[in-house]
Design a protein around this motif. Sequence first.
Motif, mmCIF file in Angstrom:
data_model
loop_
_atom_site.group_PDB
_atom_site.id
_atom_site.type_symbol
_atom_site.label_atom_id
_atom_site.label_comp_id
_atom_site.label_asym_id
_atom_site.label_seq_id
_atom_site.Cartn_x
_atom_site.Cartn_y
_atom_site.Cartn_z
ATOM 1 N N GLY A 31 41.098 -17.915 -15.281
ATOM 2 C CA GLY A 31 40.166 -16.904 -14.813
ATOM 3 C C GLY A 31 40.875 -15.827 -14.019
ATOM 4 O O GLY A 31 42.009 -15.992 -13.569
ATOM 5 N N THR A 32 40.195 -14.704 -13.894
ATOM 6 C CA THR A 32 40.683 -13.586 -13.089
ATOM 7 C C THR A 32 39.592 -13.182 -12.108
ATOM 8 O O THR A 32 38.430 -13.538 -12.265
ATOM 9 N N SER A 33 39.979 -12.424 -11.099
ATOM 10 C CA SER A 33 39.025 -11.948 -10.075
ATOM 11 C C SER A 33 38.180 -13.069 -9.473
ATOM 12 O O SER A 33 36.958 -13.060 -9.592
ATOM 13 N N PRO A 34 38.798 -14.039 -8.804
ATOM 14 C CA PRO A 34 40.229 -14.109 -8.483
ATOM 15 C C PRO A 34 41.039 -14.747 -9.603
ATOM 16 O O PRO A 34 40.496 -15.425 -10.482
ATOM 17 N N LEU A 35 42.362 -14.541 -9.536
ATOM 18 C CA LEU A 35 43.261 -15.270 -10.407
ATOM 19 C C LEU A 35 43.037 -16.762 -10.172
ATOM 20 O O LEU A 35 43.108 -17.243 -9.042
ATOM 21 N N THR A 36 42.720 -17.497 -11.250
ATOM 22 C CA THR A 36 42.372 -18.916 -11.123
ATOM 23 C C THR A 36 43.268 -19.729 -12.038
ATOM 24 O O THR A 36 43.364 -19.449 -13.238
ATOM 25 N N GLY B 93 38.425 -14.670 -2.965
ATOM 26 C CA GLY B 93 37.942 -13.310 -3.155
ATOM 27 C C GLY B 93 38.518 -12.702 -4.417
ATOM 28 O O GLY B 93 39.438 -13.256 -5.030
ATOM 29 N N PRO B 94 38.011 -11.558 -4.834
ATOM 30 C CA PRO B 94 38.416 -10.962 -6.122
ATOM 31 C C PRO B 94 39.907 -10.714 -6.266
ATOM 32 O O PRO B 94 40.447 -10.764 -7.369
#
Length: 437
Positions: A302-307, A416-417
């Motif tokens: 995932g992104t926003s946040p980097l996961t 957070g993003p």
Amino acid sequence: MEDVCRFDPVAWINTPRWQTSRLGLSRMVDLLERLGRPQDELRFVHVAGTNGKGSVCAYLASVLQAAGYKVGLFTSPFILCFEERIRVNGENIRAEELARAVEAVRPAAEAVEADTGDHPTEFELMAAVAFEHFRAVGCDIVVLEVGLGGRLDATNVIEAPEASVICRIGLDHTDLLGDTVAAIAGEKAGIVKSGCPVASWPQEREAMAVIEAVAAERGCKLFVPDFGDLSAEPLEGAALRRFSWKGRGFETRLLGSYQPFNAALALTAADVLCGRGWAISDEAAASGIASARWPGRFEVVGTSPLTIVDGGHNPQGAEALTASLADLLGEEGRGSVDFALGVLADKDYRAMVRAVMPWARSFSVYAPTSPRALSVDELAACVREVLGEEGRADDVPVRVCSAPADALSAARAAAGPEGCAVAFGTLYAIADLMAAL
């Protein structure tokens, strides 16, 4: 025979009373004898080790498939679904195929119990089902991952493999395999068969000495990759990693900083197979490395946040995770990562926490869904103790969460993003973590 619609083969394999881990080969030998020894009709690459087995198996299977072979792959535990433990050319065993193989194995297992009073274990049943399936579909070669250890593992019923591969060895399962690296190496080297070539990670001195001695005793050529021949480019973004091995360029979608090394071991094993008559071109090797997939190993989900989800579940795995974070985020990323953490009680979880602590901005802890899970309160107490030892108890929050999904959600919210959330600690929670996304 029961109607397949009413009989659940997965539920049968996972029957609680035979889910215990009991090392030894007698049950498996007996079971396979009753099935007509399906393993004798197959050819194998047998893979053992503490860390990297799954990735090396994925690379090897992908390379062999790119070379045009019909390739079976047996791994454990499953990450996303039960059927992924048995694959042919990258495809999970289908429900009807699994049911058909279980229909063959079940009466044989019942006969073993009737004669000996000892029913085969869940892992032994799964391995027998895999052998039965791989024989039925006519695999050219099977990449076979050891479940636990090697010498007494159920997979070690096979005769002479095309090659044995020993991945990086570390301290894990010390209650069963021994409490020194040398003792564990002795168990892993139990897969080495007389006259069969061996490819091994360049181990720590104590482990390497054991493997060299076993290979010499059994008349096996030993091949150890020289990582001086490996050059990895810095990781740019979160999609692809490029590296050079023996002057040839490769790329992999497995992003961990350790993955070029795993790939180099797989390529060394592929060279060993070429020496045994298997046709693997340079093009197939490059294509196979590029095509390999292995979920939950420093996987950006995932992104926003980097996961990131990572299956690191022992101190060595946690150290590899931090090396990958340094590669991706740079040293300036220290102290900026929000971790979701769950562990099994039989792991050295304190050392795992110490390994990642310099990178932590917060911890969200949970108990995995496993009878071996460490309770969330015990894990939270351990994390707080380690933070206190480093004088960071007041700076790094520790949140107690009820489930993997809640912990990942809390870590992502804390990040957070623009931040980075990382879930790690056990392979057994990855399916729950992925489902939460």
